[in-house]
Design a protein around this motif. Structure first.
Motif, PDB file in Angstrom:
ATOM      1  N   PRO A 185      17.414  33.367  61.209  1.00 48.01           N
ATOM      2  CA  PRO A 185      18.415  34.379  61.619  1.00 48.01           C
ATOM      3  C   PRO A 185      19.626  34.391  60.699  1.00 48.01           C
ATOM      4  O   PRO A 185      20.172  35.465  60.402  1.00 48.01           O
ATOM      5  CB  PRO A 185      18.792  33.938  63.042  1.00 48.01           C
ATOM      6  CG  PRO A 185      17.657  33.090  63.511  1.00 48.01           C
ATOM      7  CD  PRO A 185      17.177  32.373  62.287  1.00 48.01           C
ATOM      8  N   LEU A 186      20.045  33.207  60.251  1.00 50.10           N
ATOM      9  CA  LEU A 186      21.190  33.140  59.348  1.00 50.10           C
ATOM     10  C   LEU A 186      20.858  33.772  58.004  1.00 50.10           C
ATOM     11  O   LEU A 186      21.716  34.446  57.395  1.00 50.10           O
ATOM     12  CB  LEU A 186      21.615  31.682  59.162  1.00 50.10           C
ATOM     13  CG  LEU A 186      22.859  31.425  58.295  1.00 50.10           C
ATOM     14  CD1 LEU A 186      24.063  32.151  58.871  1.00 50.10           C
ATOM     15  CD2 LEU A 186      23.122  29.927  58.182  1.00 50.10           C
ATOM     16  N   VAL A 187      19.630  33.582  57.527  1.00 49.86           N
ATOM     17  CA  VAL A 187      19.213  34.190  56.264  1.00 49.86           C
ATOM     18  C   VAL A 187      19.278  35.716  56.356  1.00 49.86           C
ATOM     19  O   VAL A 187      19.797  36.386  55.462  1.00 49.86           O
ATOM     20  CB  VAL A 187      17.785  33.737  55.886  1.00 49.86           C
ATOM     21  CG1 VAL A 187      17.289  34.490  54.653  1.00 49.86           C
ATOM     22  CG2 VAL A 187      17.755  32.240  55.625  1.00 49.86           C
ATOM     23  N   VAL A 188      18.759  36.257  57.453  1.00 49.61           N
ATOM     24  CA  VAL A 188      18.771  37.714  57.633  1.00 49.61           C
ATOM     25  C   VAL A 188      20.209  38.233  57.673  1.00 49.61           C
ATOM     26  O   VAL A 188      20.529  39.260  57.058  1.00 49.61           O
ATOM     27  CB  VAL A 188      18.019  38.100  58.926  1.00 49.61           C
ATOM     28  CG1 VAL A 188      18.155  39.600  59.198  1.00 49.61           C
ATOM     29  CG2 VAL A 188      16.540  37.724  58.819  1.00 49.61           C
ATOM     30  N   VAL A 189      21.078  37.528  58.370  1.00 50.78           N
ATOM     31  CA  VAL A 189      22.481  37.957  58.472  1.00 50.78           C
ATOM     32  C   VAL A 189      23.159  37.911  57.104  1.00 50.78           C
ATOM     33  O   VAL A 189      23.868  38.856  56.704  1.00 50.78           O
ATOM     34  CB  VAL A 189      23.242  37.061  59.477  1.00 50.78           C
ATOM     35  CG1 VAL A 189      24.741  37.336  59.412  1.00 50.78           C
ATOM     36  CG2 VAL A 189      22.731  37.308  60.889  1.00 50.78           C
ATOM     37  N   ILE A 190      22.943  36.820  56.344  1.00 50.35           N
ATOM     38  CA  ILE A 190      23.587  36.679  55.032  1.00 50.35           C
ATOM     39  C   ILE A 190      23.132  37.785  54.084  1.00 50.35           C
ATOM     40  O   ILE A 190      23.948  38.449  53.433  1.00 50.35           O
ATOM     41  CB  ILE A 190      23.293  35.291  54.429  1.00 50.35           C
ATOM     42  CG1 ILE A 190      24.018  34.199  55.221  1.00 50.35           C
ATOM     43  CG2 ILE A 190      23.716  35.234  52.956  1.00 50.35           C
ATOM     44  CD1 ILE A 190      23.657  32.791  54.793  1.00 50.35           C
ATOM     45  N   VAL A 191      21.823  37.986  54.000  1.00 45.56           N
ATOM     46  CA  VAL A 191      21.297  39.003  53.086  1.00 45.56           C
ATOM     47  C   VAL A 191      21.779  40.388  53.494  1.00 45.56           C
ATOM     48  O   VAL A 191      22.175  41.202  52.645  1.00 45.56           O
ATOM     49  CB  VAL A 191      19.753  38.944  53.054  1.00 45.56           C
ATOM     50  CG1 VAL A 191      19.189  40.097  52.232  1.00 45.56           C
ATOM     51  CG2 VAL A 191      19.283  37.617  52.468  1.00 45.56           C
ATOM     52  N   THR A 192      21.777  40.680  54.785  1.00 44.22           N
ATOM     53  CA  THR A 192      22.240  41.986  55.258  1.00 44.22           C
ATOM     54  C   THR A 192      23.711  42.196  54.937  1.00 44.22           C
ATOM     55  O   THR A 192      24.116  43.288  54.487  1.00 44.22           O
ATOM     56  CB  THR A 192      22.012  42.113  56.772  1.00 44.22           C
ATOM     57  OG1 THR A 192      20.621  41.946  57.064  1.00 44.22           O
ATOM     58  CG2 THR A 192      22.469  43.470  57.273  1.00 44.22           C
ATOM     59  N   LEU A 193      24.532  41.175  55.149  1.00 44.88           N
ATOM     60  CA  LEU A 193      25.965  41.299  54.854  1.00 44.88           C
ATOM     61  C   LEU A 193      26.215  41.523  53.367  1.00 44.88           C
ATOM     62  O   LEU A 193      27.056  42.345  52.989  1.00 44.88           O
ATOM     63  CB  LEU A 193      26.701  40.044  55.324  1.00 44.88           C
ATOM     64  CG  LEU A 193      26.897  39.899  56.836  1.00 44.88           C
ATOM     65  CD1 LEU A 193      27.564  38.565  57.159  1.00 44.88           C
ATOM     66  CD2 LEU A 193      27.717  41.056  57.394  1.00 44.88           C
ATOM     67  N   VAL A 194      25.475  40.812  52.513  1.00 42.99           N
ATOM     68  CA  VAL A 194      25.659  40.964  51.068  1.00 42.99           C
ATOM     69  C   VAL A 194      25.277  42.376  50.624  1.00 42.99           C
ATOM     70  O   VAL A 194      26.035  43.058  49.922  1.00 42.99           O
ATOM     71  CB  VAL A 194      24.836  39.910  50.295  1.00 42.99           C
ATOM     72  CG1 VAL A 194      24.846  40.219  48.795  1.00 42.99           C
ATOM     73  CG2 VAL A 194      25.387  38.514  50.542  1.00 42.99           C
ATOM     74  N   VAL A 195      24.101  42.830  51.049  1.00 44.67           N
ATOM     75  CA  VAL A 195      23.632  44.160  50.631  1.00 44.67           C
ATOM     76  C   VAL A 195      24.546  45.249  51.193  1.00 44.67           C
ATOM     77  O   VAL A 195      24.904  46.203  50.488  1.00 44.67           O
ATOM     78  CB  VAL A 195      22.174  44.379  51.085  1.00 44.67           C
ATOM     79  CG1 VAL A 195      21.724  45.804  50.745  1.00 44.67           C
ATOM     80  CG2 VAL A 195      21.252  43.381  50.426  1.00 44.67           C
ATOM     81  N   THR A 196      24.951  45.114  52.449  1.00 48.05           N
ATOM     82  CA  THR A 196      25.829  46.108  53.058  1.00 48.05           C
ATOM     83  C   THR A 196      27.179  46.152  52.354  1.00 48.05           C
ATOM     84  O   THR A 196      27.732  47.235  52.099  1.00 48.05           O
ATOM     85  CB  THR A 196      26.024  45.804  54.553  1.00 48.05           C
ATOM     86  OG1 THR A 196      24.748  45.781  55.200  1.00 48.05           O
ATOM     87  CG2 THR A 196      26.894  46.863  55.204  1.00 48.05           C
ATOM     88  N   SER A 197      27.714  44.990  52.026  1.00 52.12           N
ATOM     89  CA  SER A 197      29.001  44.938  51.328  1.00 52.12           C
ATOM     90  C   SER A 197      28.921  45.626  49.978  1.00 52.12           C
ATOM     91  O   SER A 197      29.803  46.416  49.608  1.00 52.12           O
ATOM     92  CB  SER A 197      29.460  43.491  51.161  1.00 52.12           C
ATOM     93  OG  SER A 197      29.619  42.852  52.411  1.00 52.12           O
ATOM     94  N   VAL A 198      27.859  45.349  49.224  1.00 53.73           N
ATOM     95  CA  VAL A 198      27.688  45.980  47.919  1.00 53.73           C
ATOM     96  C   VAL A 198      27.546  47.498  48.076  1.00 53.73           C
ATOM     97  O   VAL A 198      28.134  48.275  47.313  1.00 53.73           O
ATOM     98  CB  VAL A 198      26.469  45.390  47.181  1.00 53.73           C
ATOM     99  CG1 VAL A 198      26.169  46.175  45.905  1.00 53.73           C
ATOM    100  CG2 VAL A 198      26.707  43.922  46.846  1.00 53.73           C
TER     101      VAL A 198
END
Length: 300
Positions: A65-78
């Motif tokens: 779950p943490l991996v999904v959150v981190i990747v989603t936050l990075v892509v969304t931020s970019v």
């Protein structure tokens, strides 16, 4: 059955990409040709950049779950930064200008990754359980294939419910149908655009995770081929239709797998050429795609 599951799995991956492209196009009428590079960003966010290729911190080792959150936050931020810095100032520009800007953005992201990570592919072994196979109707199917198919079906259902039966979904559909009129009726254009970008970025993050687990290799241009097939799927399904994006993605996946399976061994290198030819022939007959909307807007 093996052929069916392979086709559905590949088609579902293309459909997720087409959904992301179609969501953004439906609201702001922009085909983001840097979308594949957002997928690449999601994959590389699993590794902390280092000058030494062997000294890497794998985010993929964290709980899933943490991996999904981190990747989603990075892509969304970019994605949001790109919209703020590039696309928002170009809202009133013509389509050709915006298209060139998306190509430039894609090359910028690729070269930024080259500076931070280098040009050599990286090995990322993550979630090995998903690569194990299970017997399903007489076929040995990797669990990742089943997950991809189920995810695509569930996300399409969620998006349909959200767009049809929520007030925010109604605003997005109104903006997709007639953006100037929606603004005149009091709909906050900035909020609608931001939500569409976030939803599109979430899909890019999911695709990056699926592709990384599937191949275990990431490269700075890994998202570009997916962007091409996703864009083709969007056109086949009908620009602006989420259901059309899914149908188009499945159609391209089926064509690709069937061509790979049925072509003689010496001709398999021409698989993509055959797929593109069949797509071209289809668009000559039906240039607006399978599912069309009144003004190219979102119709589910």
């Amino acid at each position: 059955m093996q052929l069916v599951f392979d086709a559905l799995s590949l088609g579902s991956l293309y459909a997720l990409v087409a959904l992301g492209i179609g969501l953004l196009f439906g609201v702001v009428k922009v085909v983001n040709f840097a979308y594949g590079d957002l997928i690449t960003v999601g994959a590389y966010s699993l590794i902390v950049p280092s000058l030494q290729s062997h000294a890497q911190l794998y985010v993929g080792d964290f709980p899933w779950p943490l991996v999904v959150v981190i990747v989603t936050l990075v892509v969304t931020s970019v994605a949001l930064i790109c919209d703020l810095a590039i696309f928002r100032p170009l809202r009133s520009a013509d389509g050709a200008t915006i298209m060139i800007a998306t190509f430039a953005l894609g090359y910028f992201i690729q070269n930024t990754i080259l500076i931070g990570y280098g040009g050599l592919p990286r090995i990322v072994n993550m979630w090995p359980l998903l690569t194990s196979t299970t017997d399903f109707f007489g076929a040995r199917v990797p669990q990742l294939q089943l997950l991809t198919i189920i995810l695509t079906a569930c996300l399409l259902a969620i998006f349909v419910v959200f767009l049809r039966y929520t007030a925010l979904g109604l605003e997005i559909r109104a903006a997709a149908e007639n953006f100037p009129m929606a603004r005149a009726m009091g709909i906050r254009a900035g909020r609608v655009t931001t939500i569409a970008i976030v939803m599109s970025a979430f899909l890019a993050a999911l695709v990056s995770l699926i592709l990384t687990v599937q191949t275990s290799v990431i490269g700075y241009r890994m998202g570009a081929p997916l962007m091409v097939f996703g864009f083709i799927a969007t056109i086949i399904g009908g620009m602006g239709s989420l259901l059309g994006a899914v149908v188009g993605g499945l159609a391209v996946g089926v064509l690709t797998v069937v061509a790979q399976t049925l072509l003689p061994e010496p001709l398999r290198g021409f698989r993509d050429a055959l797929v593109y030819f069949l797509i071209f022939a289809f668009l000559v007959v039906k240039p607006r795609g399978l599912i069309t909307s009144a003004q190219g807007g979102e119709r589910v």
